[in-house]
Design a protein around this motif. Sequence first.
Motif, PDB file in Angstrom:
ATOM      1  N   HIS A  25       0.838  -1.193   0.000  1.00 58.44           N
ATOM      2  CA  HIS A  25       0.000   0.000   0.000  1.00 58.44           C
ATOM      3  C   HIS A  25       0.883   1.257   0.000  1.00 58.44           C
TER       4      HIS A  25
ATOM      5  N   ALA B 246     -10.994   4.524  -2.430  1.00 58.26           N
ATOM      6  CA  ALA B 246      -9.960   3.509  -2.633  1.00 58.26           C
ATOM      7  C   ALA B 246     -10.210   2.835  -3.967  1.00 58.26           C
TER       8      ALA B 246
ATOM      9  N   PHE C  59      -9.341  -0.331  -5.961  1.00 65.25           N
ATOM     10  CA  PHE C  59      -8.847  -1.685  -5.700  1.00 65.25           C
ATOM     11  C   PHE C  59      -8.079  -2.193  -6.920  1.00 65.25           C
ATOM     12  N   ARG C  60      -6.822  -2.598  -6.706  1.00 63.57           N
ATOM     13  CA  ARG C  60      -6.015  -3.051  -7.843  1.00 63.57           C
ATOM     14  C   ARG C  60      -4.700  -3.637  -7.364  1.00 63.57           C
TER      15      ARG C  60
ATOM     16  N   ARG D 171      -0.313  -2.271  -4.150  1.00 71.41           N
ATOM     17  CA  ARG D 171      -1.712  -2.575  -3.841  1.00 71.41           C
ATOM     18  C   ARG D 171      -2.513  -1.275  -3.710  1.00 71.41           C
ATOM     19  N   ASN D 172      -3.403  -1.058  -4.656  1.00 72.97           N
ATOM     20  CA  ASN D 172      -4.404   0.005  -4.590  1.00 72.97           C
ATOM     21  C   ASN D 172      -3.832   1.407  -4.799  1.00 72.97           C
TER      22      ASN D 172
ATOM     23  N   GLU E 236      -5.191   4.970  -2.970  1.00 69.09           N
ATOM     24  CA  GLU E 236      -6.129   5.274  -1.884  1.00 69.09           C
ATOM     25  C   GLU E 236      -5.978   6.713  -1.411  1.00 69.09           C
TER      26      GLU E 236
ATOM     27  N   GLN F  94      -8.199  -0.104   2.138  1.00 69.50           N
ATOM     28  CA  GLN F  94      -8.662  -1.494   2.189  1.00 69.50           C
ATOM     29  C   GLN F  94      -7.691  -2.293   3.050  1.00 69.50           C
TER      30      GLN F  94
ATOM     31  N   GLU G  78      -6.976  -4.450 -12.554  1.00 69.25           N
ATOM     32  CA  GLU G  78      -7.946  -3.571 -11.907  1.00 69.25           C
ATOM     33  C   GLU G  78      -9.024  -4.411 -11.229  1.00 69.25           C
TER      34      GLU G  78
ATOM     35  N   ARG H 219     -13.915  -2.656  -7.909  1.00 69.29           N
ATOM     36  CA  ARG H 219     -12.849  -1.839  -8.480  1.00 69.29           C
ATOM     37  C   ARG H 219     -12.663  -0.507  -7.765  1.00 69.29           C
TER      38      ARG H 219
END
Length: 564
Positions: free
Chosen positions: A306, A393, A395-396, A424-425, A427, A432, A461, A555
Amino acid sequence: MPRRIGAAAVVLIGVLMAGCTSAADPRPTPPPVDTSGPRAAFVDAPAGASVVIDGDDWSLPPWVRPAANSGFFSEEASEEHRVLVRSVDLTWRQLQPRRDAAIDRAASGSAQQLEFASLHDQLADPGAFWMRLFASGADWAPEWIVDECGVSTYGPDYDGMEHLPIWDECVWGHLLDTYRRVFVDEGLAADPRLRFVYVPGAFTWAEFDYDIVSAAVETGDLDEEAYLAWYSHAWTDLVELFGDQAHKLVFTGEDYPFGPFGAADDLLARDAVDAGMGIRTGITELANFHLSEAPAYGSAIQPDGHLVVDESLPVHSGRFVVATENECYTDCGYETDEPYYAVRQSNLKALQLRTNWIYVVPGPSYFDEYPEHWDWVRLSQGQRPETSADAWAAFRDAEDTYWRDEAGERFADPAAWVDRPWVRNLERWLVQRDEPGSVAHRTEVDAHVETLEPDNGTAFEGLSTAVAEGDTGFVLEVDERFAAAAGDRRLVAKVTFLDTGRGGFSLDTASGGSPVIERANTGGWRTATVTLPGLGGTARFRIALEQGADDLVIRFVRLVRAEG
């Protein structure tokens, strides 16, 4: 990374030629600022019901207004697109063709195959502006500088141009004197119309890349010690020169430049920001590459992949400029058959970095094609968690290929980034969290490979539940500052999901659950809107599958303050 400029350059000629007709400079007055609210209606949902629409939902409630010290800027203004800050571009030779002469306000100039009107004529427009002083190019600098300082040029750059060594103390001293004459003696730094100025004025397109520095090193004319000695005072020189207006200075270099000095030049952009100026990157179009670990912006990759931004840094106080440029999608040498995706991801990346200004060109930036998205960006940039209408956020899982083959000092320990180079993501004030029963899983249902160019790597994605493994939902944690600002006001959640499979899902908080969102199996991305019963003081919520439901891919999640 080299910046390739295309159609953005073309529009400049027209605005500067038009500026030549003005006869006198008006007395500077503060130009109007953008105070307009959302242009599209807010997609809301009544208590006890859900509203589902196709595609993404960028809508904002009517109370939202732009943040202070934020906006779009370009070569020319466009009221229709809320681009209110135009450019004033000049060359050093144009302003000071003779060594001891006063600043020439009547001379014209040229750089990068563009023609610049005189300083006088460019300032005749009463609107807000930003500035570039093209200084280092062999054709931009005054001819007397070479003899005065006994220097030669280096290059060519990727546009075929030779440049003077801006790090030479003689060259720098004279350039600093010109900055003093223009911005202090001529009063431009304090002009209320001036939003900011790109510095130092080198190299290609006045953007501080390292190809010319590397060329000087390769010839044996520059070493690390000499370069760092100059660098150690260059930015404080400018900050001291601008004084109370130093917040208008914007350094155009980047963290981890492609330079010749290894780790010694990795964090030099952060040093420029620490000296007391703003920062700009020119390449968030490559949304996955090089800008995950960005100390000048306070963005740091965590061990779990993250990204966390240190918003306590002075550069994020709201006083400084934190900028990027998002116009090169099917321009500047790039091509893509999915421009919406490229635009969306570049702007999510820009906002993740907490930018407050974005360079755009309405045509190449696809303003007319994606107006609701760009309006959301306009009203989002520069906000703080206490003022923002939403937290979100994306998400990916996406690979940052800059770090794929080289860990550097930052990630020499594998534990510092367990799944390097996967990020990760993206945000902003909504995170998340993987927890037992709510671990998010990578999915290939929406894969994008080398969008715009190979450096941009592969991005997946959306993240999925894994019912077979016991993971039946997603946990999200809300920034406490955003939650506190929301107070007891109504919160609306928007969840963009892949509409496949059977069974519904809901959003659960400590205060209760939302209505169930049913899937219709359309096979496309859809966005559901529900009103939450409140967070219940926990600043957390969970997206939960109904018993027996198939796996769910999400997503994008937005938490919106429906009331100001």
